[in-house]
Write a protein that holds these residues in place. Structure first.
Motif, short mmCIF file in Angstrom:
data_model
loop_
_atom_site.label_atom_id
_atom_site.label_comp_id
_atom_site.label_asym_id
_atom_site.label_seq_id
_atom_site.Cartn_x
_atom_site.Cartn_y
_atom_site.Cartn_z
N ARG A 1 58.89 7.56 59.92
CA ARG A 1 58.14 7.71 61.16
C ARG A 1 58.00 9.18 61.55
NH1 ARG A 1 56.59 4.52 65.48
NH2 ARG A 1 57.39 2.71 64.37
N LEU A 2 59.05 9.97 61.33
CA LEU A 2 58.98 11.40 61.64
C LEU A 2 58.06 12.13 60.67
CD1 LEU A 2 62.71 12.18 62.47
CD2 LEU A 2 60.80 12.06 64.07
N ALA A 3 58.09 11.71 59.39
CA ALA A 3 57.27 12.40 58.40
C ALA A 3 55.79 12.07 58.57
CB ALA A 3 57.73 12.01 56.99
N GLY A 4 55.47 10.85 58.97
CA GLY A 4 54.07 10.46 59.17
C GLY A 4 53.92 9.68 60.46
N PRO A 5 53.92 10.34 61.60
CA PRO A 5 53.91 9.63 62.89
C PRO A 5 52.70 8.74 63.09
CG PRO A 5 53.47 11.98 63.19
CD PRO A 5 53.90 11.80 61.77
N TYR B 1 57.88 -6.18 58.53
CA TYR B 1 58.79 -5.82 57.43
C TYR B 1 60.19 -5.49 57.91
CZ TYR B 1 60.45 -3.55 53.16
OH TYR B 1 61.16 -3.21 52.05
N GLY B 2 60.29 -4.67 58.95
CA GLY B 2 61.61 -4.27 59.42
C GLY B 2 62.44 -5.46 59.89
N ARG B 3 61.78 -6.39 60.60
CA ARG B 3 62.49 -7.58 61.08
C ARG B 3 62.96 -8.44 59.91
NH1 ARG B 3 60.31 -12.46 62.16
NH2 ARG B 3 58.20 -11.55 62.12
N TRP B 4 62.10 -8.62 58.91
CA TRP B 4 62.49 -9.40 57.74
C TRP B 4 63.70 -8.78 57.04
CZ3 TRP B 4 56.94 -10.04 55.30
CH2 TRP B 4 56.21 -10.95 56.08
N VAL B 5 63.65 -7.47 56.85
CA VAL B 5 64.74 -6.79 56.15
C VAL B 5 66.04 -6.90 56.94
CG1 VAL B 5 65.59 -4.55 55.36
CG2 VAL B 5 63.22 -5.22 54.90
N LEU B 6 65.98 -6.69 58.25
CA LEU B 6 67.20 -6.74 59.07
C LEU B 6 67.83 -8.12 59.01
CD1 LEU B 6 69.08 -5.29 61.04
CD2 LEU B 6 67.61 -6.10 62.90
N GLN C 1 68.84 1.44 56.72
CA GLN C 1 67.50 1.00 57.13
C GLN C 1 66.98 1.85 58.29
OE1 GLN C 1 67.20 -3.06 58.47
NE2 GLN C 1 65.02 -2.90 58.92
N CYS C 2 67.82 2.09 59.29
CA CYS C 2 67.39 2.91 60.44
C CYS C 2 67.03 4.33 59.99
CB CYS C 2 68.50 2.95 61.48
SG CYS C 2 68.83 1.38 62.29
N LEU D 1 56.59 0.47 56.73
CA LEU D 1 57.95 0.55 57.28
C LEU D 1 57.91 0.50 58.80
CD1 LEU D 1 59.59 3.14 54.87
CD2 LEU D 1 59.46 0.67 54.70
N THR D 2 57.50 -0.63 59.31
CA THR D 2 57.45 -0.88 60.75
C THR D 2 58.31 -2.10 61.07
OG1 THR D 2 55.50 -2.25 60.46
CG2 THR D 2 55.14 0.08 60.96
N TRP D 3 58.62 -2.26 62.35
CA TRP D 3 59.47 -3.38 62.74
C TRP D 3 58.80 -4.72 62.46
CZ3 TRP D 3 63.94 -5.31 63.45
CH2 TRP D 3 64.13 -6.46 64.22
#
Length: 212
Positions: A141-145, A156-161, A133-134, A151-153
């Motif tokens: 984030r690097l590809a499209g800053p 979505y990121g919090r739910w996935v974690l 996930q990280c 794909l943000t915390w």
């Protein structure tokens, strides 16, 4: 996790199961790879659970030459019965007390090896999935800053974690209870975690957060 911790725990458990009682000369020879028994005296016990703190200990003495504390995973079935001055039989292996027994009741200490490799596999699987996930979130984030949604915390990121933790430990506990082999844990947890991540993605697409 998979290359050292899990194999080491499995080997230790097998060695403990294969250990035999020590011969009479073993103790003087320093042989601790066998099972030795000792008659010990209970000095005091601590059996307390308060909130997140859980302490289940027994301090033991052997004549006037040894004093030590053993730790348990819970109060029963023996620890809750012990009182200062009680005599117990301790089974030791490789310099650690594995089991205490008294009045026909036995209880393993925390040092006793357990056949619960499924939980080792669950922790290893969780670590691997969190790393994935990280890696994915960081690469996006690097590809499209400037544009890395969804794909943000938050959210979505919090739910996935949280789903990774829930899936891995649920599968691990289920595997321990049903006694299935440890390698079934990653085989089940990885696709379930993928389905959870996909479900959250579809949910987020159907119900996008309002921009205020």
């Amino acid at each position: 996790m998979f290359t050292w911790w899990l194999p080491a725990d499995g080997e230790r458990y097998q060695d403990y199961r294969a250990a035999e009682p020590c011969p009479s000369s073993a103790l003087t020879m320093g042989d601790t790879d066998c099972l030795s028994t000792w008659r010990l005296t209970v000095e005091k016990t601590v059996n307390r659970t308060a909130g997140k703190e859980s302490v289940h200990d027994a301090t033991l003495t052997y004549r006037d030459s040894w004093r030590g504390t053993v730790h348990f995973n819970g109060s029963g079935p023996l620890l809750e019965r012990l009182e200062p001055g009680d005599r117990v039989t301790a089974t030791a292996w490789r310099g650690e007390i594995m089991v205490l027994a008294g009045d026909g009741v036995r209880q393993d200490t925390l040092e006793a090896p357990r056949d619960e490799l499924q939980m080792n596999a669950a922790v290893g699987t969780l670590a691997g999935l969190v790393a994935v996930q990280c890696l994915v979130f960081g690469a996006v984030r690097l590809a499209g800053p400037r544009d890395h949604g969804p794909l943000t915390w938050e959210p979505y990121g919090r739910w996935v974690l949280f789903s990774l933790f829930g899936v891995c430990f649920a599968v691990g506990f289920a595997a321990v209870w049903t006694r299935v082999p440890w390698w079934t844990v990653p085989l089940a947890a990885v696709p379930l975690a993928g389905c959870a991540a996909l479900w959250f993605r579809l949910r987020l697409r159907r119900h996008p957060r309002r921009q205020g």
